[in-house]
Write a protein that holds these residues in place. Structure first.
Motif, PDB file in Angstrom:
ATOM      1  N   GLN A   4      32.914  49.856  40.897  1.00 17.32           N
ATOM      2  CA  GLN A   4      33.479  48.652  40.293  1.00 17.32           C
ATOM      3  C   GLN A   4      34.880  48.451  40.852  1.00 17.32           C
ATOM      4  O   GLN A   4      35.574  49.412  41.196  1.00 17.32           O
ATOM      5  CB  GLN A   4      33.569  48.787  38.768  1.00 17.32           C
ATOM      6  CG  GLN A   4      32.238  48.960  38.069  1.00 17.32           C
ATOM      7  CD  GLN A   4      31.372  47.726  38.188  1.00 17.32           C
ATOM      8  OE1 GLN A   4      31.861  46.607  38.125  1.00 17.32           O
ATOM      9  NE2 GLN A   4      30.074  47.936  38.400  1.00 17.32           N
ATOM     10  N   PRO A  20      38.807  47.814  40.676  1.00 11.33           N
ATOM     11  CA  PRO A  20      39.819  48.159  39.678  1.00 11.33           C
ATOM     12  C   PRO A  20      40.220  46.921  38.874  1.00 11.33           C
ATOM     13  O   PRO A  20      40.221  45.809  39.391  1.00 11.33           O
ATOM     14  CB  PRO A  20      40.996  48.671  40.500  1.00 11.33           C
ATOM     15  CG  PRO A  20      40.444  48.973  41.841  1.00 11.33           C
ATOM     16  CD  PRO A  20      39.247  48.111  42.027  1.00 11.33           C
ATOM     17  N   THR A  21      40.544  47.134  37.624  1.00  9.42           N
ATOM     18  CA  THR A  21      40.976  46.038  36.767  1.00  9.42           C
ATOM     19  C   THR A  21      42.383  46.298  36.255  1.00  9.42           C
ATOM     20  O   THR A  21      42.848  47.434  36.235  1.00  9.42           O
ATOM     21  CB  THR A  21      40.038  45.868  35.560  1.00  9.42           C
ATOM     22  OG1 THR A  21      40.054  47.074  34.799  1.00  9.42           O
ATOM     23  CG2 THR A  21      38.622  45.555  35.991  1.00  9.42           C
ATOM     24  N   THR A  22      43.029  45.221  35.844  1.00 11.46           N
ATOM     25  CA  THR A  22      44.355  45.326  35.242  1.00 11.46           C
ATOM     26  C   THR A  22      44.301  44.615  33.901  1.00 11.46           C
ATOM     27  O   THR A  22      43.893  43.462  33.814  1.00 11.46           O
ATOM     28  CB  THR A  22      45.421  44.675  36.129  1.00 11.46           C
ATOM     29  OG1 THR A  22      45.442  45.357  37.379  1.00 11.46           O
ATOM     30  CG2 THR A  22      46.789  44.751  35.489  1.00 11.46           C
ATOM     31  N   THR A  23      44.704  45.330  32.856  1.00 13.55           N
ATOM     32  CA  THR A  23      44.739  44.759  31.511  1.00 13.55           C
ATOM     33  C   THR A  23      46.137  44.949  30.960  1.00 13.55           C
ATOM     34  O   THR A  23      46.633  46.071  30.903  1.00 13.55           O
ATOM     35  CB  THR A  23      43.732  45.468  30.589  1.00 13.55           C
ATOM     36  OG1 THR A  23      42.448  45.408  31.185  1.00 13.55           O
ATOM     37  CG2 THR A  23      43.703  44.848  29.212  1.00 13.55           C
ATOM     38  N   THR A  43      42.524  51.332  38.204  1.00 14.97           N
ATOM     39  CA  THR A  43      42.481  50.566  36.961  1.00 14.97           C
ATOM     40  C   THR A  43      43.757  50.822  36.177  1.00 14.97           C
ATOM     41  O   THR A  43      44.179  51.961  36.009  1.00 14.97           O
ATOM     42  CB  THR A  43      41.251  50.974  36.120  1.00 14.97           C
ATOM     43  OG1 THR A  43      40.083  50.647  36.854  1.00 14.97           O
ATOM     44  CG2 THR A  43      41.239  50.272  34.781  1.00 14.97           C
TER      45      THR A  43
END
Length: 179
Positions: A35, A37-40, A93
């Protein structure tokens, strides 16, 4: 003959279970998948609650114990906690989050005629003071706590009795071995 029939039946069940597991293995989703990487980032402003209404509520709740002579001591506390969590995963992430909650703890203790100490507590936790249960609901819980402690303090103490205890699994064989 009975032992053979039980063994044959057990073997049949095990073969059926193994066959259904093998068929299900083909449909399995991999444990890990690639997947991006995501940033929250969730950093809401968490303001401290107004202290006057909270103090008034705490005084109201702790004052309930005055009408319960069997309660020997009580404690009421309120806290507002703001936390921030940051997470950086090996895949890149990133998460940065802030949240808060309000917690009210009420505890009381009493002593039975035989000297046994009894304590109980009730807690209310919510995201904000406005989200807490109503004052009437909290009062009902605190009164229930005081009533229950009073009943426990006045309960008769069993001097002797018989009970049945069931031991299963490995515990059963260990108990028999020790006896």
């Amino acid at each position: 003959d009975e032992a053979y029939k039980r063994a044959a039946q057990t073997l049949g069940k095990k073969k059926a279970a193994a066959g259904s597991q093998a068929a299900g293995d083909e449909d399995k989703v991999p444990d890990f998948s690639s997947q991006a990487p995501t940033t929250t980032i969730l950093l809401p402003t968490v303001a401290a609650p107004a202290s006057a209404p909270l103090r008034q509520l705490m005084a109201q709740l702790s004052g309930l114990f005055q009408s319960y002579p069997t309660i020997s001591s009580s404690h009421a506390s309120a806290m507002h906690v703001v936390g921030r969590q940051r997470y950086l995963g090996t895949d890149g992430t990133w998460a940065d989050e802030r949240d808060g909650f309000v917690r009210i703890d009420i505890s009381a203790s009493t002593q039975a005629a035989d000297g046994m100490q009894m304590r109980d507590s009730v807690a209310f936790t919510a995201a904000s003071v406005a989200s807490l249960p109503s004052a009437a609901a909290m009062e009902k819980s605190v009164r229930g706590l005081a009533d229950e402690l009073g009943h426990q303090a006045s309960a008769t103490v069993a001097t002797s009795g018989d009970a049945v205890v069931l031991f299963e699994g490995p515990a059963a064989s260990q108990i028999i071995k020790r006896l």
